[in-house]
Each structure stands twice: as C-alpha cells, then as structure tokens.
Design a protein around this motif. Structure first.
Motif, PDB file in Angstrom:
ATOM      1  N   GLU A 240       0.830  -1.205   0.000  1.00 57.45           N
ATOM      2  CA  GLU A 240       0.000   0.000   0.000  1.00 57.45           C
ATOM      3  C   GLU A 240       0.863   1.253   0.000  1.00 57.45           C
ATOM      4  O   GLU A 240       0.532   2.245  -0.656  1.00 57.45           O
ATOM      5  CB  GLU A 240      -0.953  -0.016   1.205  1.00 57.45           C
ATOM      6  CG  GLU A 240      -2.008   1.048   1.156  1.00 57.45           C
ATOM      7  CD  GLU A 240      -2.987   0.921  -0.015  1.00 57.45           C
ATOM      8  OE1 GLU A 240      -3.814   1.839  -0.152  1.00 57.45           O
ATOM      9  OE2 GLU A 240      -2.937  -0.041  -0.801  1.00 57.45           O
ATOM     10  N   ILE A 241       1.989   1.230   0.718  1.00 61.31           N
ATOM     11  CA  ILE A 241       2.928   2.351   0.683  1.00 61.31           C
ATOM     12  C   ILE A 241       3.423   2.541  -0.750  1.00 61.31           C
ATOM     13  O   ILE A 241       3.478   3.669  -1.255  1.00 61.31           O
ATOM     14  CB  ILE A 241       4.105   2.113   1.653  1.00 61.31           C
ATOM     15  CG1 ILE A 241       3.614   2.184   3.097  1.00 61.31           C
ATOM     16  CG2 ILE A 241       5.231   3.116   1.411  1.00 61.31           C
ATOM     17  CD1 ILE A 241       4.656   1.711   4.122  1.00 61.31           C
ATOM     18  N   ALA A 242       3.766   1.453  -1.413  1.00 61.93           N
ATOM     19  CA  ALA A 242       4.249   1.531  -2.801  1.00 61.93           C
ATOM     20  C   ALA A 242       3.170   2.080  -3.720  1.00 61.93           C
ATOM     21  O   ALA A 242       3.443   2.926  -4.582  1.00 61.93           O
ATOM     22  CB  ALA A 242       4.706   0.155  -3.277  1.00 61.93           C
ATOM     23  N   ARG A 243       1.947   1.622  -3.564  1.00 65.33           N
ATOM     24  CA  ARG A 243       0.854   2.118  -4.397  1.00 65.33           C
ATOM     25  C   ARG A 243       0.660   3.621  -4.186  1.00 65.33           C
ATOM     26  O   ARG A 243       0.522   4.382  -5.146  1.00 65.33           O
ATOM     27  CB  ARG A 243      -0.452   1.386  -4.086  1.00 65.33           C
ATOM     28  CG  ARG A 243      -1.584   1.803  -5.042  1.00 65.33           C
ATOM     29  CD  ARG A 243      -2.964   1.465  -4.494  1.00 65.33           C
ATOM     30  NE  ARG A 243      -3.253   2.120  -3.235  1.00 65.33           N
ATOM     31  CZ  ARG A 243      -3.586   3.413  -3.091  1.00 65.33           C
ATOM     32  NH1 ARG A 243      -3.641   4.211  -4.136  1.00 65.33           N
ATOM     33  NH2 ARG A 243      -3.859   3.908  -1.902  1.00 65.33           N
ATOM     34  N   ILE A 244       0.694   4.055  -2.931  1.00 58.10           N
ATOM     35  CA  ILE A 244       0.543   5.483  -2.637  1.00 58.10           C
ATOM     36  C   ILE A 244       1.680   6.275  -3.272  1.00 58.10           C
ATOM     37  O   ILE A 244       1.449   7.323  -3.876  1.00 58.10           O
ATOM     38  CB  ILE A 244       0.475   5.717  -1.109  1.00 58.10           C
ATOM     39  CG1 ILE A 244      -0.850   5.189  -0.563  1.00 58.10           C
ATOM     40  CG2 ILE A 244       0.657   7.204  -0.777  1.00 58.10           C
ATOM     41  CD1 ILE A 244      -0.905   5.112   0.956  1.00 58.10           C
ATOM     42  N   GLN A 245       2.914   5.773  -3.148  1.00 55.91           N
ATOM     43  CA  GLN A 245       4.044   6.492  -3.741  1.00 55.91           C
ATOM     44  C   GLN A 245       3.885   6.606  -5.254  1.00 55.91           C
ATOM     45  O   GLN A 245       4.011   7.695  -5.812  1.00 55.91           O
ATOM     46  CB  GLN A 245       5.368   5.808  -3.405  1.00 55.91           C
ATOM     47  CG  GLN A 245       6.549   6.547  -3.999  1.00 55.91           C
ATOM     48  CD  GLN A 245       7.888   5.918  -3.658  1.00 55.91           C
ATOM     49  OE1 GLN A 245       7.957   4.869  -3.035  1.00 55.91           O
ATOM     50  NE2 GLN A 245       8.947   6.566  -4.071  1.00 55.91           N
TER      51      GLN A 245
END
Length: 186
Positions: free
Chosen positions: A16-21
């Motif tokens: 989810e952090i990667a998707r947000i980034q």
C-alpha cells in the motif's frame, strides 16, 4: 471525518505504501518528472524497497490512516553526511544528530486533513527521543504544495540547492530544515 491515526509501518503495509508512492508521484509530479520515469515505476518493485525499509534499523517508517485506509507515509532516519553538508562540503556542528525526512507523501485525495502534519510530528517526536536535534528534507523547487507544508510547520530553506538528473531532465531541489519539537495539529 473518520478516525485518523499514525502508526509504525509493518511488512503488510509495503504494497500500500508503494501504491501510494507511485500514484502520488504520477499525480503530483506529472509535470516535474519525465513521462518515462513515471511510466517506469513498478509498484511491486517499489514495495520490495519498502519491505526492506520496514526491517532496516534506524529507519522510522510510519503510515497515516483514516478509518481502515492507509492514506500516507513518512520515512525518516539519520541524515547521510552528503545530505547535511553545506555546498562547500563542510559539516554543521549538529551533523551527527540531524535526520533526513526522505519521503513524506499523502495521497492527494486524502490531502488537507492533517495527515502530513501528524506524520511529520510523530516521526520528529520518535527521532528526537533517539537523540536527533534537527531535521532536513529535500523538496523539488516547483513543488509548491510540499514547500508550503514544510514552511507551515516552521521549517525554512537553508540556502542549499541541488539538481538531480531525472532521465535527462534537471530536477532542482531545495533543502529545508527545522526543529523536531512539532505540535500535533489537525
């Protein structure tokens, strides 16, 4: 507004952090970074990097939540010598206790709800408890929203700039600095 909070990131949060980034860069930086750079961002590859960061000693990786949603994140830790050095290479007296906010992103659709302030204040508090005295962050000169955010919490540009090569396009960044005694504000 649903309940908002900040907590340490877990391995489960990495995708989810990667998707947000990736989504935030593609939205907020579409005029700052070349299309090829943004198109080349791979969520799975970025998630692998964030999994490593979760397990790395010295890295403070936090996520902001609203209700059950992860809406932003902040990664900070000890500032590398070359990140805190003056333009002439000299180090300030507090170089060993200066931290770098490497990434602070809130997904645009969740913006203006205090998540960025909570993330930065929580990271600053945790790092101050470990002996840090000051923070720095590099922000693209053309990123008015991020510059305004850091200025709103009392950080200032220290006069140091750098230019990165973004796939053949120069990306000029300004170094901001400030104290770690940040209030929690909504």
């Amino acid at each position: 507004m649903a309940e908002a909070a900040v907590r340490p990131a877990t391995l489960h949060d990495a995708p989810e952090i990667a998707r947000i980034q990736v989504d935030t860069w593609r939205t907020a930086y579409n005029e700052l970074l070349p299309e090829a750079v943004l198109a080349g961002l791979d969520v799975d590859g970025v998630a692998g990097s964030w999994r490593q960061a979760v397990e790395e000693d010295g890295v403070t990786l936090l996520v902001a939540t609203e209700g059950s949603w992860v809406v932003g994140f902040c990664a900070a830790g000890p500032a590398p010598r070359d990140e805190v050095a003056a333009a002439d290479g000299g180090l300030p007296a507090d170089a060993e206790t200066t931290v770098l906010v490497g990434t602070l992103l809130v997904e645009p659709r969740w913006g203006r709800r205090g998540h960025g302030g909570r993330l930065l204040a929580t990271a600053a508090h945790a790092l101050h408890k470990r002996g840090a005295t000051r923070g720095i962050a590099w922000v693209p000169e053309a990123d008015a929203a991020s510059l305004a955010f850091y200025l709103s919490v009392g950080w200032t540009a220290d006069g140091t700039v750098r230019t990165l090569d973004a796939d053949g396009r120069p990306l000029r960044e300004i170094r901001l600095t400030g104290g770690l005694a940040l209030p929690f504000r909504d």
